[in-house]
Design a protein around this motif. Structure first.
Motif, PDB file in Angstrom:
ATOM      1  N   VAL A 116      56.864  46.027  39.098  1.00  0.00           N
ATOM      2  CA  VAL A 116      56.954  45.049  37.153  1.00  0.00           C
ATOM      3  C   VAL A 116      56.235  43.998  36.532  1.00  0.00           C
ATOM      4  O   VAL A 116      56.207  44.653  35.827  1.00  0.00           O
ATOM      5  CB  VAL A 116      59.084  45.022  37.872  1.00  0.00           C
ATOM      6  CG1 VAL A 116      59.496  44.687  36.193  1.00  0.00           C
ATOM      7  CG2 VAL A 116      59.681  46.123  38.151  1.00  0.00           C
ATOM      8  N   GLU A 117      56.516  43.503  37.392  1.00  0.00           N
ATOM      9  CA  GLU A 117      55.296  42.754  36.655  1.00  0.00           C
ATOM     10  C   GLU A 117      54.162  43.037  36.181  1.00  0.00           C
ATOM     11  O   GLU A 117      53.755  42.803  34.665  1.00  0.00           O
ATOM     12  CB  GLU A 117      54.982  40.642  37.358  1.00  0.00           C
ATOM     13  CG  GLU A 117      54.347  40.061  36.883  1.00  0.00           C
ATOM     14  CD  GLU A 117      54.367  38.912  37.405  1.00  0.00           C
ATOM     15  OE1 GLU A 117      53.718  37.963  36.610  1.00  0.00           O
ATOM     16  OE2 GLU A 117      53.635  39.417  38.618  1.00  0.00           O
ATOM     17  N   GLN A 118      53.535  43.435  36.913  1.00  0.00           N
ATOM     18  CA  GLN A 118      51.864  44.368  36.528  1.00  0.00           C
ATOM     19  C   GLN A 118      52.563  45.119  35.755  1.00  0.00           C
ATOM     20  O   GLN A 118      51.482  45.331  34.524  1.00  0.00           O
ATOM     21  CB  GLN A 118      51.421  45.579  37.268  1.00  0.00           C
ATOM     22  CG  GLN A 118      51.080  44.297  38.810  1.00  0.00           C
ATOM     23  CD  GLN A 118      50.448  45.165  39.815  1.00  0.00           C
ATOM     24  OE1 GLN A 118      50.360  46.229  39.790  1.00  0.00           O
ATOM     25  NE2 GLN A 118      49.868  44.519  40.317  1.00  0.00           N
ATOM     26  N   LEU A 119      53.377  46.290  35.339  1.00  0.00           N
ATOM     27  CA  LEU A 119      53.857  47.197  34.549  1.00  0.00           C
ATOM     28  C   LEU A 119      54.329  46.441  33.561  1.00  0.00           C
ATOM     29  O   LEU A 119      53.949  47.079  32.193  1.00  0.00           O
ATOM     30  CB  LEU A 119      55.012  47.761  34.750  1.00  0.00           C
ATOM     31  CG  LEU A 119      54.949  49.005  35.869  1.00  0.00           C
ATOM     32  CD1 LEU A 119      55.787  49.426  36.823  1.00  0.00           C
ATOM     33  CD2 LEU A 119      53.894  49.398  35.715  1.00  0.00           C
ATOM     34  N   LEU A 120      54.897  44.990  33.085  1.00  0.00           N
ATOM     35  CA  LEU A 120      55.168  44.908  32.361  1.00  0.00           C
ATOM     36  C   LEU A 120      53.560  43.927  31.354  1.00  0.00           C
ATOM     37  O   LEU A 120      53.912  44.303  30.001  1.00  0.00           O
ATOM     38  CB  LEU A 120      56.665  43.781  32.437  1.00  0.00           C
ATOM     39  CG  LEU A 120      57.771  44.092  32.147  1.00  0.00           C
ATOM     40  CD1 LEU A 120      58.789  42.773  32.713  1.00  0.00           C
ATOM     41  CD2 LEU A 120      58.343  44.500  31.256  1.00  0.00           C
ATOM     42  N   GLN A 121      53.237  43.408  32.188  1.00  0.00           N
ATOM     43  CA  GLN A 121      51.696  42.990  31.438  1.00  0.00           C
ATOM     44  C   GLN A 121      51.083  43.949  31.341  1.00  0.00           C
ATOM     45  O   GLN A 121      50.485  43.824  29.846  1.00  0.00           O
ATOM     46  CB  GLN A 121      50.610  42.218  32.537  1.00  0.00           C
ATOM     47  CG  GLN A 121      52.090  40.693  32.857  1.00  0.00           C
ATOM     48  CD  GLN A 121      50.942  39.971  33.801  1.00  0.00           C
ATOM     49  OE1 GLN A 121      49.973  40.636  34.507  1.00  0.00           O
ATOM     50  NE2 GLN A 121      52.092  39.218  34.613  1.00  0.00           N
ATOM     51  N   ALA A 122      51.246  44.894  31.216  1.00  0.00           N
ATOM     52  CA  ALA A 122      50.066  46.136  31.036  1.00  0.00           C
ATOM     53  C   ALA A 122      51.574  46.564  29.383  1.00  0.00           C
ATOM     54  O   ALA A 122      50.094  47.519  28.143  1.00  0.00           O
ATOM     55  CB  ALA A 122      50.349  47.536  32.029  1.00  0.00           C
ATOM     56  N   GLU A 123      52.348  47.075  29.128  1.00  0.00           N
ATOM     57  CA  GLU A 123      53.080  46.723  27.905  1.00  0.00           C
ATOM     58  C   GLU A 123      52.560  45.781  27.203  1.00  0.00           C
ATOM     59  O   GLU A 123      53.137  46.327  25.676  1.00  0.00           O
ATOM     60  CB  GLU A 123      54.626  46.770  27.789  1.00  0.00           C
ATOM     61  CG  GLU A 123      55.364  48.200  29.341  1.00  0.00           C
ATOM     62  CD  GLU A 123      55.466  49.611  28.421  1.00  0.00           C
ATOM     63  OE1 GLU A 123      55.642  48.707  27.512  1.00  0.00           O
ATOM     64  OE2 GLU A 123      55.267  50.817  28.657  1.00  0.00           O
TER      65      GLU A 123
END
Length: 132
Positions: A116-123
């Motif tokens: 989730v952290e990786q996905l939010l940072q990608a956003e």
């Protein structure tokens, strides 16, 4: 006597000249109209949640009140509810799990903090882990 009868549609057309109903529907103080019934005013779109002062999104793992099951809560995203629902849908799809949006907080089922952290940072969000 038969010649004096008029249909409802003809009577309404006679009573309301063309364009009169459009002005009634634009009235902001109008609550009820016999033409269309109850009129719900559309509220202005406001963010459901407020961002934190440091601008970071908080990712918290919770189990309390959930029967021991881990749930990630993501808070601090100051966007309207519709955008939060779309973001939650993307996260749920990438994590292959369920979730919901409640009171401006995205809930993701399971303990997938790193993903989730990786996905939010990608956003484009700055993230922080909160809690235990």
């Amino acid at each position: 006597m038969a010649g004096n009868k008029i249909s409802l549609a003809d009577w309404q057309a006679k009573m309301n000249p063309a364009g009169a109903t459009a002005a009634v529907k634009d009235d902001t103080n109008l609550v009820y109209s016999t033409d269309s019934g109850k009129i719900n005013a559309k509220p202005a779109v406001k963010p459901v949640a407020e961002a934190f002062a440091d601008g970071a999104v908080r990712i918290r793992r919770e189990t309390k009140g959930r029967g021991g099951k881990a749930v990630l809560t993501i808070s601090g995203i100051a966007k309207p509810h519709d955008e939060l629902v779309l973001l939650a849908a993307r996260l749920k799809k990438k994590c292959a799990c369920g979730g919901a949006v409640k009171d401006g907080v995205i809930e993701i089922q399971g303990d997938k903090r790193e993903l989730v952290e990786q996905l939010l940072q990608a956003e484009g969000f700055k993230t922080k882990w909160a809690g235990g």
